[in-house]
Motif scaffolding. Sequence first.
Motif, short mmCIF file in Angstrom:
data_model
loop_
_atom_site.label_atom_id
_atom_site.label_comp_id
_atom_site.label_asym_id
_atom_site.label_seq_id
_atom_site.Cartn_x
_atom_site.Cartn_y
_atom_site.Cartn_z
N TYR A 1 -14.60 9.96 2.92
CA TYR A 1 -13.45 9.30 1.95
C TYR A 1 -13.94 8.17 1.14
O TYR A 1 -14.36 7.30 1.96
N GLU A 2 -14.02 8.40 -0.20
CA GLU A 2 -14.42 7.13 -0.81
C GLU A 2 -13.68 7.07 -2.24
O GLU A 2 -14.03 7.71 -3.20
N ARG A 3 -12.52 6.58 -2.24
CA ARG A 3 -11.63 6.45 -3.38
C ARG A 3 -10.82 4.93 -2.93
O ARG A 3 -10.78 4.46 -1.94
N ASN A 4 -10.71 4.40 -4.06
CA ASN A 4 -10.04 2.96 -3.88
C ASN A 4 -10.50 1.93 -3.24
O ASN A 4 -9.78 1.20 -2.45
N ASP A 5 -11.92 1.58 -3.34
CA ASP A 5 -12.40 0.77 -2.27
C ASP A 5 -12.80 1.18 -1.05
O ASP A 5 -13.25 0.25 0.04
N TYR A 6 -12.36 2.45 -0.44
CA TYR A 6 -12.54 3.03 0.75
C TYR A 6 -13.81 3.66 0.86
O TYR A 6 -14.17 4.54 0.11
N GLU B 1 2.31 1.78 -3.40
CA GLU B 1 1.19 2.29 -4.17
C GLU B 1 0.97 3.75 -3.93
O GLU B 1 0.98 4.74 -4.84
N VAL B 2 0.92 4.27 -2.87
CA VAL B 2 0.66 5.80 -2.52
C VAL B 2 1.83 6.41 -2.88
O VAL B 2 1.52 7.68 -3.65
N LYS C 1 1.02 -1.30 0.03
CA LYS C 1 0.13 0.12 0.00
C LYS C 1 0.65 1.31 -0.08
O LYS C 1 0.56 2.24 -0.66
N ASN D 1 1.84 7.15 -6.72
CA ASN D 1 0.58 7.88 -7.14
C ASN D 1 1.13 9.27 -6.83
O ASN D 1 0.99 10.07 -7.75
N LYS E 1 -10.80 -0.04 5.27
CA LYS E 1 -11.57 0.19 3.96
C LYS E 1 -13.21 0.43 4.15
O LYS E 1 -13.65 1.64 3.94
#
Length: 215
Positions: free
Chosen positions: A164-169, A23-24, A20, A27, A124
């Motif tokens: 917060y609603e991103r990347n399945d969170y 990945e962060v 993780k 990005n 998540k």
Amino acid sequence: MDNMSKKQNNNDNAKMDIEKLTEVLSNILSEKIPLKENISTSDMLELKRALNPVNNFITKELTDEFIKNLEKIYANTPGALPDELKNTNKLLNDNADVNVNANGYDFFNFPIIAEVKANIPYEKNKYGASQKSGLTKDINGLLDAKEKGVDLKDYYKFLVILDYERNDYKSSDAVEELKKSYEKKHNLNDKLVILDISKPVKLDKDHIYIVKLKL
């Protein structure tokens, strides 16, 4: 669960966190940055040190967003918001001078008390144990005054949470789970009210209102 299984789970969690983190960072930096194979405790402490200003910045931004939305939140509670709390620019300037780590409440301006939490659900769609502990402490602080001489029956009480609603969170699911578990544990039926600021309700001083705000 036997010790071998526990150890395997711990290893899996450590591996997942490193993936993780990779990945962060990729990005943010617009390219994949390989991390060294064994990240030490010292490395993690350096990362934590670097992230402290980020946490403070996000909390401050979320508090600003709450201030900007006060009139929407109070739209169906006429006469409850004093004129001085309608002066958004002054409130934003005042908030800029407030230390987010100061003792007491994140927003404390009569007749409003608010705690502000910028947590991203660890699981998540559920808050992790330490996150839930911090949120519970804040809710308790809204039910029982943190500061001497504060009579909470005179205040509207808010728990402001990062939506917060991103990347399945999905923090909205985590908030629902938090509300249910807190009320069940403390035998407080519907004491916490999740607000939809697009559909304002008539507020009172008996409930704690959970306000979800995006950044």
